[in-house]
Write an enzyme that holds these catalytic residues in place. Sequence first.
Site, mmCIF file in Angstrom:
data_model
loop_
_atom_site.group_PDB
_atom_site.id
_atom_site.type_symbol
_atom_site.label_atom_id
_atom_site.label_comp_id
_atom_site.label_asym_id
_atom_site.label_seq_id
_atom_site.Cartn_x
_atom_site.Cartn_y
_atom_site.Cartn_z
ATOM 1 N N ARG A 2 0.821 -1.211 0.000
ATOM 2 C CA ARG A 2 0.000 0.000 0.000
ATOM 3 C C ARG A 2 0.856 1.263 0.000
ATOM 4 O O ARG A 2 0.405 2.329 -0.424
ATOM 5 C CB ARG A 2 -0.938 0.003 1.211
ATOM 6 C CG ARG A 2 -2.060 -1.023 1.133
ATOM 7 C CD ARG A 2 -2.861 -1.044 2.436
ATOM 8 N NE ARG A 2 -3.595 0.183 2.649
ATOM 9 C CZ ARG A 2 -4.897 0.360 2.404
ATOM 10 N NH1 ARG A 2 -5.616 -0.637 1.899
ATOM 11 N NH2 ARG A 2 -5.492 1.505 2.655
ATOM 12 N N GLU A 43 -13.210 1.585 1.403
ATOM 13 C CA GLU A 43 -12.441 2.312 2.414
ATOM 14 C C GLU A 43 -12.739 3.808 2.407
ATOM 15 O O GLU A 43 -13.006 4.401 1.367
ATOM 16 C CB GLU A 43 -10.942 2.114 2.181
ATOM 17 C CG GLU A 43 -10.486 0.666 2.303
ATOM 18 C CD GLU A 43 -8.982 0.518 2.140
ATOM 19 O OE1 GLU A 43 -8.232 1.333 2.718
ATOM 20 O OE2 GLU A 43 -8.561 -0.402 1.411
#
EC number: 2.4.2.-
Length: 218
Positions: A57, A170
């Site tokens: 990420r 998210e």
Amino acid sequence: MAYDYSASLNPQKALIWRIVHRDNIPWILDNGLHCGNSLVQAENWINIGNPELIGKRAGHPVPVGTGGTLHDYVPFYFTPFSPMLMNIHSGRGGIKRRPNEEIVILVSNLRNVAAHDVPFVFTDSHAYYNWTNYYTSLNSLDQIDWPILQARDFRRDPDDPAKFERYQAEALIWQHCPISLLDGIICYSEEVRLQLEQWLFQRNLTMSVHTRSGWYFS
């Protein structure tokens, strides 16, 4: 078991949830939540996620809003019942197994984040995947697959292979989420609740703390 969390998980309330290790709470109460790239980091922070995914990420770009990478944001889910929480309980997915008592769930509200002019973006699926769509307007909250969140249903479906990723939509808060934007804390046991309330009391902070053992996996 059939679940219906439509009264709390919906675009009108826009509640967002983040799970952390219980022992990180004193530092969070003192500093707020900081992104992975922040210069402000706890020396003894206990990571509960998959180290490989955390690393991946770090360089994944965010194509809208303030830009940057995923590590420039504090990530939340739109549900407290995340696959990550299940994996922590079971030890699956390259994640260290931990008892439910060690994990607490922080809750915030994306509409409140927006009202305080804190930059944010959100996604309609797990943020790491290239097919995920990113949004900056609360008017796009209807792009999230609320029915599967409300049903607490992230079972993989061969007829709908992207369902598991959609469940992990998210909300990403730019760089820092101050403690003032947290609405409450969920924990597994009364013993943990008392500890959390003591930490709040020591700092003259007021925040709702609730025991919800049924929210955890067993």
